[in-house]
Design a protein around this motif. Structure first.
Motif, PDB file in Angstrom:
ATOM      1  N   ASP A  79     -10.295   2.395   0.193  1.00 10.80           N
ATOM      2  CA  ASP A  79      -9.867   2.558  -1.193  1.00 10.80           C
ATOM      3  C   ASP A  79      -9.737   1.199  -1.890  1.00 10.80           C
ATOM      4  O   ASP A  79      -8.734   0.902  -2.540  1.00 10.80           O
ATOM      5  CB  ASP A  79      -8.531   3.304  -1.248  1.00 10.80           C
ATOM      6  N   GLU A 124      -6.162   2.590   4.489  1.00 12.47           N
ATOM      7  CA  GLU A 124      -7.123   2.933   3.434  1.00 12.47           C
ATOM      8  C   GLU A 124      -7.173   1.892   2.325  1.00 12.47           C
ATOM      9  O   GLU A 124      -8.239   1.599   1.792  1.00 12.47           O
ATOM     10  CB  GLU A 124      -6.763   4.291   2.817  1.00 12.47           C
ATOM     11  N   GLU A 125      -6.018   1.331   1.963  1.00 11.83           N
ATOM     12  CA  GLU A 125      -5.957   0.443   0.802  1.00 11.83           C
ATOM     13  C   GLU A 125      -6.132  -1.037   1.135  1.00 11.83           C
ATOM     14  O   GLU A 125      -6.447  -1.822   0.242  1.00 11.83           O
ATOM     15  CB  GLU A 125      -4.635   0.651   0.058  1.00 11.83           C
ATOM     16  N   ARG A 176      -1.571   5.455   7.195  1.00 11.78           N
ATOM     17  CA  ARG A 176      -2.858   5.851   6.615  1.00 11.78           C
ATOM     18  C   ARG A 176      -3.107   5.117   5.300  1.00 11.78           C
ATOM     19  O   ARG A 176      -4.198   4.576   5.063  1.00 11.78           O
ATOM     20  CB  ARG A 176      -2.883   7.365   6.395  1.00 11.78           C
ATOM     21  N   GLU A 177      -2.092   5.078   4.446  1.00 11.62           N
ATOM     22  CA  GLU A 177      -2.248   4.408   3.150  1.00 11.62           C
ATOM     23  C   GLU A 177      -2.517   2.916   3.322  1.00 11.62           C
ATOM     24  O   GLU A 177      -3.366   2.351   2.633  1.00 11.62           O
ATOM     25  CB  GLU A 177      -1.011   4.635   2.271  1.00 11.62           C
ATOM     26  N   ALA A 187       0.863  -1.187   0.000  1.00  8.40           N
ATOM     27  CA  ALA A 187       0.000   0.000   0.000  1.00  8.40           C
ATOM     28  C   ALA A 187       0.898   1.236   0.000  1.00  8.40           C
ATOM     29  O   ALA A 187       1.880   1.292   0.748  1.00  8.40           O
ATOM     30  CB  ALA A 187      -0.894  -0.004   1.232  1.00  8.40           C
ATOM     31  N   GLU A 194      -8.439   0.465  -5.527  1.00 12.05           N
ATOM     32  CA  GLU A 194      -7.032   0.542  -5.921  1.00 12.05           C
ATOM     33  C   GLU A 194      -6.424  -0.820  -6.243  1.00 12.05           C
ATOM     34  O   GLU A 194      -5.361  -0.891  -6.840  1.00 12.05           O
ATOM     35  CB  GLU A 194      -6.214   1.237  -4.835  1.00 12.05           C
ATOM     36  N   GLY A 242       1.146   5.774  -1.162  1.00  7.37           N
ATOM     37  CA  GLY A 242       0.530   7.000  -1.660  1.00  7.37           C
ATOM     38  C   GLY A 242       1.361   8.208  -1.288  1.00  7.37           C
ATOM     39  O   GLY A 242       2.359   8.099  -0.570  1.00  7.37           O
TER      40      GLY A 242
END
Length: 176
Positions: free
Chosen positions: A134, A92-93, A88-89, A72, A137, A74
């Protein structure tokens, strides 16, 4: 031999990147116009569980037309801590929240054209918090045995150089 960047002029920019034209002086005194892409830092994260499985995303990259396993990742938002961006990424992913993150490595994936710097982190624990925000993705998220990583890289299943380097280093750290 050192090249000197005498000045840059922005020819295009948006919230993701800037394209600059640099006036570069070569060691022999000649000048060269060189395009430079300026990017925000990227943060990436994964976790390795007690069974030595690594959390990965299977995704398509339309730019290169390739499928592959990735961590993951970003961009780091303005003012955001890099490790916090990595966490966080990942959340989220993948839908997994990492435990304490450890810096694994920082790489410059294409330093002849761009100043992109990718900071990669890992944790030895993660908690599932639900479906990824997310999910668009990637096609799937999976815990992949770390022992398979060298063969996956050799077969081209991890096409991104930064991801391959991170996974091979994790393999070395965890499995020797």
């Amino acid at each position: 031999m050192r090249w000197k960047n005498l000045r840059e002029q922005t020819v295009y920019e948006n919230r993701w990147f800037r394209v600059n034209l640099a006036d570069v002086e070569l060691p022999d005194g000649r000048h060269l116009d060189h395009f430079v892409i300026r990017l925000r830092p990227v943060a990436a994260a994964t976790a390795v569980n007690d069974a030595n499985e690594v959390l990965l995303l299977w995704r398509h990259r339309f730019i290169t037309g390739t499928w592959g396993w990735e961590l993951a990742a970003g961009v780091v938002e303005d003012g955001e801590d890099v490790a916090a961006a990595a966490a966080r990424e990942m959340e989220e992913e993948t839908g997994w929240r990492p435990g304490r993150l450890r810096h694994l490595l920082s790489v410059e994936p294409s330093n002849g054209l761009t100043d992109a710097r990718h900071h990669i982190y890992w944790s030895d624990e993660a908690a599932y918090i639900g479906h990824p925000e997310d999910a668009f993705e990637s096609d799937k998220r999976a815990w992949v045995p770390l022992k398979q990583v060298p063969d996956m890289v050799a077969r081209g299943e991890v096409p991104a150089a930064n991801m391959a380097a991170a996974l091979l280093l994790l393999h070395h750290i965890r499995l020797g």
